[in-house]
Design an enzyme around this catalytic site. Structure first.
Site, PDB file in Angstrom:
ATOM      1  NE  ARG A  76      -0.584  -0.462   4.790  1.00  0.00           N
ATOM      2  CZ  ARG A  76      -0.879   0.291   6.050  1.00  0.00           C
ATOM      3  NH1 ARG A  76      -2.083   1.275   6.133  1.00  0.00           N
ATOM      4  NH2 ARG A  76      -0.142  -0.991   7.007  1.00  0.00           N
ATOM      5  CB  SER A 111      -5.506   2.288   5.695  1.00  0.00           C
ATOM      6  OG  SER A 111      -6.014   3.012   7.260  1.00  0.00           O
ATOM      7  CD  GLU A 124     -17.670   1.957   1.355  1.00  0.00           C
ATOM      8  OE1 GLU A 124     -18.644   1.513   1.413  1.00  0.00           O
ATOM      9  OE2 GLU A 124     -16.909   1.524   2.358  1.00  0.00           O
ATOM     10  CG  PHE A 182     -14.854  -1.573   3.356  1.00  0.00           C
ATOM     11  CD1 PHE A 182     -15.195  -2.589   4.018  1.00  0.00           C
ATOM     12  CD2 PHE A 182     -13.736  -0.800   4.029  1.00  0.00           C
ATOM     13  CE1 PHE A 182     -15.769  -3.267   5.077  1.00  0.00           C
ATOM     14  CE2 PHE A 182     -13.710  -1.444   5.243  1.00  0.00           C
ATOM     15  CZ  PHE A 182     -14.302  -2.368   5.756  1.00  0.00           C
ATOM     16  CG  HIS A 229      -5.721  -2.533   5.552  1.00  0.00           C
ATOM     17  ND1 HIS A 229      -5.576  -2.150   4.467  1.00  0.00           N
ATOM     18  CD2 HIS A 229      -5.723  -2.765   6.605  1.00  0.00           C
ATOM     19  CE1 HIS A 229      -4.933  -0.832   5.093  1.00  0.00           C
ATOM     20  NE2 HIS A 229      -4.667  -1.617   6.404  1.00  0.00           N
ATOM     21  CG  ASP A 266      -9.113  -5.027  11.691  1.00  0.00           C
ATOM     22  OD1 ASP A 266      -9.693  -4.449  12.893  1.00  0.00           O
ATOM     23  OD2 ASP A 266      -8.846  -3.765  10.464  1.00  0.00           O
ATOM     24  NE  ARG A 271      -2.163  -4.532   9.259  1.00  0.00           N
ATOM     25  CZ  ARG A 271      -2.420  -4.161  10.982  1.00  0.00           C
ATOM     26  NH1 ARG A 271      -3.901  -4.210  11.129  1.00  0.00           N
ATOM     27  NH2 ARG A 271      -1.919  -4.753  11.555  1.00  0.00           N
TER      28      ARG A 271
END
Lengths: 319, 294
Positions: free
Chosen positions: A15, A42, A63, A88, A113, A121, A171
């Site tokens: 990322r 993020s 989104e 998402f 992620h 998470d 991530r």
């Protein structure tokens, strides 16, 4: 280590490579715009925002509207990069299908992620099906970089590519495999190690794990090809068939469900062109859970040791 | 339709201005075009034995006003950069849209026969390859969101074009309509104009029965829109509202056009069975007779 990864290069997340590439793309072309759905810190699109605030669009936690708005930008000659978490982006799937892919609009979607390496998470945040669903869309290019340099180069390559794409980002920091002179080409796989006993086609974080696995296997006298498949669609079918012919023993490795991802893509090509023995390493149609990424990789058989064990067993059967 | 549904006092002034600005002949011409759009729509749907008559009939007056009065477009140069954009978000009501595009000269009227036919130009829902189509609407709510991007791009590039989006009331049950509305107001897109074809009926019943939208005027006002409410079959009110919407600054505008699904054909009016059903030979004949009277 097969001489590929030099620890001193350190670890950087893909990322981060995306964030850097996005800024570079923005510098190169003033038509580049970036959109994000309240995750820009993020996804690193925040770095673009700092550099080009007037070309960054906060879309809120919405989104679907982010994807639709990106499409409107593309229809108006802009080059939108829309980022959020991989999971998402799936919430907007029908827009990705009906607005972006159906019209093959020049929209670059980035889903960060992804995979169980997202870690703590837990399963609600760990996209393990994104490659599968986007792969089923006509026109869609799918890229999963294996390190930050590749991510940066891929982000810039997409600037030159006219059409829709999905880039899968991770991530966690990963060892940097490539150096700055690396030439990235969409749709072109890369051989990193050679060996006659088997080939491992790996993507994303599992490329590094596969390279480490290759080292373990070497100690046992098993020599394998490890190929980096950064572009899952269009797949480098030529390379896949060529290495299958050389080894007659094919393994795929990915942090994704074994259904629909790289393993399926490779299997589809081989079954029609060069049927041979094949093993898919990935999540065996199960979701992940909370935990540290390396713990999860061990538990779900995605770490170097597990890969080496699987390959050893599989090659043994073959011999 | 009478004037009973004109409910904004300011319209009285606009009404007078419009009389000066527009002569009766223009109004008559736009009404005639709307009637032609209705007829062509039904002929297309009948020929294909497939399509959506109800929403095509309810939007015909709005399309006539847009394409033959308001939109800054050039059929000879459909991709002209400065053109106003129009998005039919309720893409299933494509017959009336196609009829308007053909009548405006974007393609030959003969093409209307290709509607919903294999290898045909005119697909069931709009496609970008069709001359004059700015966005390929279809799946409900999505065009509203796409319009945001086009309007934002216009703002960045300091273009003067406007973006018009035609939305259905049933369509407004989709959550994305509200996501898009929220961001249109957030970005102060005063170059963006929504028109709600509030025809009161959707596929399986009235909107009140299926999922009541409540007070849409208040909803959009609270989302940060200018709201103008009109009778969507009164040509003068439509053009007044469009003119007014273009002059408003700082906020996007919603024109709530109160319409009747199936307008102009008695047995189709407010009849959800004609949301997505083609008329048979006899029904077409009857419809044509009724539309002749307009």
């Amino acid at each position: 280590m097969a001489g590929i990864v030099k620890e001193e290069k350190g670890k950087i997340a893909t990322r981060d490579g995306y964030g850097k590439g996005l800024v570079a793309a923005g510098k190169e072309n003033k038509n580049v715009v970036a959109l994000d759905a309240d995750l820009s810190d993020s996804t690193r699109s925040e770095w673009f925002k700092k550099e080009f605030p007037e070309r960054f669009f906060s879309m809120g936690i919405a989104e679907q509207n982010m994807i639709g708005t990106a499409a409107g930008f593309a229809l108006s000659g802009k080059i939108p990069y829309a980022s959020t978490f991989a999971i998402f982006s799936e919430r907007a799937f029908e827009l990705v299908r009906n607005v972006i892919s159906r019209n093959n609009l020049n929209v670059k979607i980035a889903g960060s992620h992804a995979g169980i390496s997202t870690g703590e998470d837990g399963k609600s945040a760990q996209a393990i099906e994104d490659i599968a669903i986007y792969r089923s869309l006509p026109n869609m290019v799918i890229i999963q970089p294996c390190d930050a340099i590749e991510a940066e180069k891929a982000t810039l390559s997409l600037l030159e590519y006219k059409g829709c794409s999905y880039m899968r980002l991770l991530r966690n920091p990963l060892p940097v495999i490539h150096d700055i002179r690396y030439k990235f080409e969409i749709g072109k796989g890369e051989i990193l190690t050679k060996g006659k006993d088997a080939v491992i086609f790996a993507t994303g974080a599992l490329l590094y794990e596969s390279l480490k696995a290759a080292d373990f296997l070497k100690e046992k006298g098993i020599n394998v090809y490890v190929a980096n498949i950064h572009t899952i669609k269009p797949l480098d079918t030529k390379l896949v068939i060529e290495l299958a012919k050389k080894t007659d023993c094919v393994i795929t490795a990915e942090d994704h469900n074994i259904i629909g991802g790289l393993g399926s893509a490779v299997a589809e090509v081989l079954v029609e062109n060069y049927p041979c023995r094949m093993k898919r390493i990935g999540l065996k149609d199960v979701y992940g859970e909370s935990g540290k990424p390396d713990e999860l990789y061990r538990k779900y058989g995605l770490d170097a040791e597990s890969i080496a064990k699987e390959v050893n067993k599989f090659v043994g059967k073959n011999k | 339709m009478g004037q009973s549904k004109r409910c904004k006092p300011h319209l009285e002034d606009v009404w007078l201005n419009s009389y000066i600005k527009m002569n009766n002949e223009k109004i008559m011409e736009l009404r005639k075009i709307a009637n032609e759009i209705r007829k062509e729509s039904l002929i297309m749907i009948h020929k294909a034995q497939s399509g959506h008559p109800g929403g095509s009939l309810s939007e015909a007056d709005i399309l006539s006003a847009l394409f033959f009065y308001k939109l800054k477009i050039n059929p000879k140069n459909p991709d002209w950069e400065e053109r106003d954009r129009f998005i039919l978000s309720k893409g299933h009501a494509s017959p009336a849209y196609y009829a308007a595009l053909a009548m405006k000269g974007f393609f030959g009227k003969k093409e209307l026969e290709s509607y919903r036919k294999i290898n045909g130009l005119l697909q069931g829902h709009p496609e970008l390859k069709i001359p004059g189509v700015d966005y390929a609407g279809g799946s409900l709510g999505q065009g509203v969101s796409v319009a945001n991007g086009i309007a934002l791009a216009g703002k960045i590039d300091k273009k003067s074009y406007k973006v018009y989006v035609l939305i259905g009331d049933g369509e407004s049950q989709e959550g994305i309509v509200w996501e898009a509305s929220m961001s249109a107001a957030f970005y102060k897109l005063d170059n963006l104009i929504y028109i709600l074809d509030k025809n009161q009926v959707q596929q399986t019943g009235t909107t009140k029965e299926v999922m009541d939208l409540g007070n849409v005027a208040e909803k959009w006002k609270s989302f940060g829109f200018n709201v103008i409410e009109i009778n969507g079959h009164d040509m003068l009110q439509i053009i007044d509202a469009l003119d007014k919407a273009c002059s408003l600054k700082e906020k996007p505008t919603m024109i709530i056009a109160n319409t009747i699904k199936g307008k102009g054909v008695s047995f189709m009016e407010l009849n959800h069975k004609f949301h997505g059903k083609a008329p048979n030979d006899e029904e077409l004949k009857k419809a044509m007779e009724e539309l002749k009277l307009d």
